[in-house]
Scaffold this active site. Structure first.
Site, PDB file in Angstrom:
ATOM      1  N   ASP A  36       0.950 -11.585  21.452  1.00 26.46           N
ATOM      2  CA  ASP A  36       1.657 -12.080  22.921  1.00 26.46           C
ATOM      3  C   ASP A  36       0.920 -11.983  23.981  1.00 26.46           C
ATOM      4  O   ASP A  36       0.837 -12.450  25.042  1.00 26.46           O
ATOM      5  CB  ASP A  36       3.363 -11.738  22.829  1.00 26.46           C
ATOM      6  CG  ASP A  36       3.673 -10.430  22.369  1.00 26.46           C
ATOM      7  OD1 ASP A  36       2.668  -9.725  22.399  1.00 26.46           O
ATOM      8  OD2 ASP A  36       4.747 -10.228  22.908  1.00 26.46           O
ATOM      9  N   ASP A  85      -2.797  -5.669  27.039  1.00 26.99           N
ATOM     10  CA  ASP A  85      -2.293  -5.045  28.038  1.00 26.99           C
ATOM     11  C   ASP A  85      -3.160  -3.725  28.194  1.00 26.99           C
ATOM     12  O   ASP A  85      -4.198  -3.821  28.945  1.00 26.99           O
ATOM     13  CB  ASP A  85      -0.887  -4.412  28.003  1.00 26.99           C
ATOM     14  CG  ASP A  85      -0.138  -3.910  29.204  1.00 26.99           C
ATOM     15  OD1 ASP A  85      -1.183  -3.350  29.952  1.00 26.99           O
ATOM     16  OD2 ASP A  85       1.138  -3.819  29.092  1.00 26.99           O
ATOM     17  N   LYS A 100      -3.074  -9.373  30.997  1.00 26.26           N
ATOM     18  CA  LYS A 100      -2.572  -8.877  32.270  1.00 26.26           C
ATOM     19  C   LYS A 100      -4.071  -8.735  33.096  1.00 26.26           C
ATOM     20  O   LYS A 100      -5.025  -8.596  32.665  1.00 26.26           O
ATOM     21  CB  LYS A 100      -1.893  -7.579  32.014  1.00 26.26           C
ATOM     22  CG  LYS A 100      -0.408  -7.782  31.860  1.00 26.26           C
ATOM     23  CD  LYS A 100       0.144  -6.557  32.191  1.00 26.26           C
ATOM     24  CE  LYS A 100       1.714  -6.800  31.808  1.00 26.26           C
ATOM     25  NZ  LYS A 100       2.597  -5.672  31.913  1.00 26.26           N
ATOM     26  N   PHE A 145       5.813  -6.730  34.659  1.00 25.69           N
ATOM     27  CA  PHE A 145       6.531  -6.766  33.442  1.00 25.69           C
ATOM     28  C   PHE A 145       7.019  -8.156  32.886  1.00 25.69           C
ATOM     29  O   PHE A 145       8.031  -8.523  33.623  1.00 25.69           O
ATOM     30  CB  PHE A 145       7.570  -5.466  33.339  1.00 25.69           C
ATOM     31  CG  PHE A 145       7.886  -5.097  31.811  1.00 25.69           C
ATOM     32  CD1 PHE A 145       7.089  -4.230  31.283  1.00 25.69           C
ATOM     33  CD2 PHE A 145       8.753  -5.582  31.096  1.00 25.69           C
ATOM     34  CE1 PHE A 145       7.439  -3.915  29.698  1.00 25.69           C
ATOM     35  CE2 PHE A 145       9.370  -5.316  29.834  1.00 25.69           C
ATOM     36  CZ  PHE A 145       8.566  -4.333  29.291  1.00 25.69           C
ATOM     37  N   VAL A 146       6.884  -8.683  31.837  1.00 26.24           N
ATOM     38  CA  VAL A 146       7.206  -9.909  31.620  1.00 26.24           C
ATOM     39  C   VAL A 146       7.961  -9.933  30.249  1.00 26.24           C
ATOM     40  O   VAL A 146       7.498  -9.220  29.271  1.00 26.24           O
ATOM     41  CB  VAL A 146       6.333 -11.049  31.575  1.00 26.24           C
ATOM     42  CG1 VAL A 146       5.678 -11.414  32.977  1.00 26.24           C
ATOM     43  CG2 VAL A 146       4.979 -10.643  30.606  1.00 26.24           C
ATOM     44  N   ASP A 156       9.505  -8.497  24.973  1.00 24.49           N
ATOM     45  CA  ASP A 156      10.914  -7.624  24.950  1.00 24.49           C
ATOM     46  C   ASP A 156      10.928  -6.726  26.108  1.00 24.49           C
ATOM     47  O   ASP A 156       9.811  -6.370  26.269  1.00 24.49           O
ATOM     48  CB  ASP A 156      11.295  -7.332  23.423  1.00 24.49           C
ATOM     49  CG  ASP A 156      10.503  -5.797  23.245  1.00 24.49           C
ATOM     50  OD1 ASP A 156       9.159  -5.879  23.358  1.00 24.49           O
ATOM     51  OD2 ASP A 156      10.956  -4.790  22.949  1.00 24.49           O
TER      52      ASP A 156
HETATM   53  C1  PRP Z   1       3.605  -4.986  22.554  1.00 24.19           C
HETATM   54  C2  PRP Z   1       3.036  -6.613  22.428  1.00 24.19           C
HETATM   55  C3  PRP Z   1       1.468  -6.179  21.929  1.00 24.19           C
HETATM   56  C4  PRP Z   1       1.065  -5.099  22.484  1.00 24.19           C
HETATM   57  C5  PRP Z   1       0.215  -5.112  23.621  1.00 24.19           C
HETATM   58  O1  PRP Z   1       3.846  -4.400  21.241  1.00 24.19           O
HETATM   59  O2  PRP Z   1       3.710  -7.209  21.459  1.00 24.19           O
HETATM   60  O3  PRP Z   1       1.402  -6.303  20.618  1.00 24.19           O
HETATM   61  O4  PRP Z   1       2.429  -4.274  22.966  1.00 24.19           O
HETATM   62  O5  PRP Z   1      -0.161  -3.948  24.320  1.00 24.19           O
HETATM   63  P1  PRP Z   1      -1.375  -3.231  24.103  1.00 24.19           P
HETATM   64  O6  PRP Z   1      -2.472  -4.064  24.887  1.00 24.19           O
HETATM   65  O7  PRP Z   1      -1.372  -2.210  25.193  1.00 24.19           O
HETATM   66  O8  PRP Z   1      -1.512  -2.617  22.794  1.00 24.19           O
HETATM   67  P2  PRP Z   1       5.162  -3.428  21.004  1.00 24.19           P
HETATM   68  O9  PRP Z   1       4.282  -2.148  20.931  1.00 24.19           O
HETATM   69  O10 PRP Z   1       5.817  -3.534  22.507  1.00 24.19           O
HETATM   70  O11 PRP Z   1       5.703  -3.999  20.115  1.00 24.19           O
HETATM   71  P3  PRP Z   1       6.525  -5.145  19.723  1.00 24.19           P
HETATM   72  O12 PRP Z   1       5.365  -6.239  19.616  1.00 24.19           O
HETATM   73  O13 PRP Z   1       7.284  -4.875  18.248  1.00 24.19           O
HETATM   74  O14 PRP Z   1       7.340  -5.410  20.936  1.00 24.19           O
END
Ligand code: PRP
Length: 177
Positions: free
Chosen positions: A100, A103, A131, A150-151, A157
């Site tokens: 999704d 970051d 981002k 923060f989206v 989530d």
């Molecule tokens: C979130 C998102 C990506 C990741 C991106 O996952 O879904 O997988 O962070 O961030 P990054 O570029 O800093 O790695 P999260 O760890 O929150 O798990 P989730 O998908 O279960 O919400």
């Protein structure tokens, strides 16, 4: 129940679907002749992937992977937890990792290298959102460039909540002093 912290829509459901349609076309063109192994990164990448694969006009296989680094926090822990490990079925596959959001880049960087070490033939990446502060980080396919906010919604989530919102919204949270 109405939550005032979610009042600002960043991307609405129609523009998300239209962009996914063009991403699907681009992937179908650029990966033609291959049978991509699509890897949604759960949990966040689940909803995006389910819409994206229906816009890809190639034979595909699907192997979800579950990775997490944020837990209940808004800032990356810097450590990537792989709940299921990597399936041996990735060997010799042309992988398309689908997430999704990009970051810090930890998730895609770590997973890409783990998949190549596990025998994948090639690894491409596709993210719905990148981002602004991640503009220097590469992904082969990017849906939207977004500000450093923060989206939530459409799979994204906060502490496990809001993934089912059909639009992507900014979550206004007062920073702790
Ligand atoms: C979130 C998102 C990506 C990741 C991106 O996952 O879904 O997988 O962070 O961030 P990054 O570029 O800093 O790695 P999260 O760890 O929150 O798990 P989730 O998908 O279960 O919400």
């Amino acid at each position: 129940m109405k939550d005032d912290r979610l009042s600002r829509i960043l991307l609405d459901r129609a523009e998300i679907q239209e962009r996914i349609r063009t991403l699907g076309e681009q992937i179908s063109l650029e990966m033609r002749g291959l049978t991509p192994c699509i890897m949604p990164i759960l949990d966040g990448g689940m909803i995006f992937t389910s819409d994206l694969i229906r816009q890809i006009s190639l034979p595909i296989t699907l192997i979800p992977i579950k990775a997490s680094s944020y837990g209940k926090e808004r800032i990356s822990s810097g450590r990537l937890d792989l709940t299921w490990g990597v399936s041996p079925l990735v060997r010799d596959q042309d992988i398309l990792l689908v997430d999704d959001i990009l970051d810090t880049g930890l998730t895609l960087t770590k997973l890409s290298s783990t998949l190549l070490e596990s025998g994948a033939r090639s690894v491409r990446t596709c993210v719905l959102l990148r981002k602004h502060h991640a503009a220097h980080l590469h992904s082969d396919y990017i849906g939207f460039e977004i500000p450093n906010e923060f989206v939530v919604g459409y799979g994204l989530d906060h502490a496990g909540q809001h993934r089912n919102l059909p639009d992507i919204r900014c979550l206004e949270i007062e920073e702790k002093a």
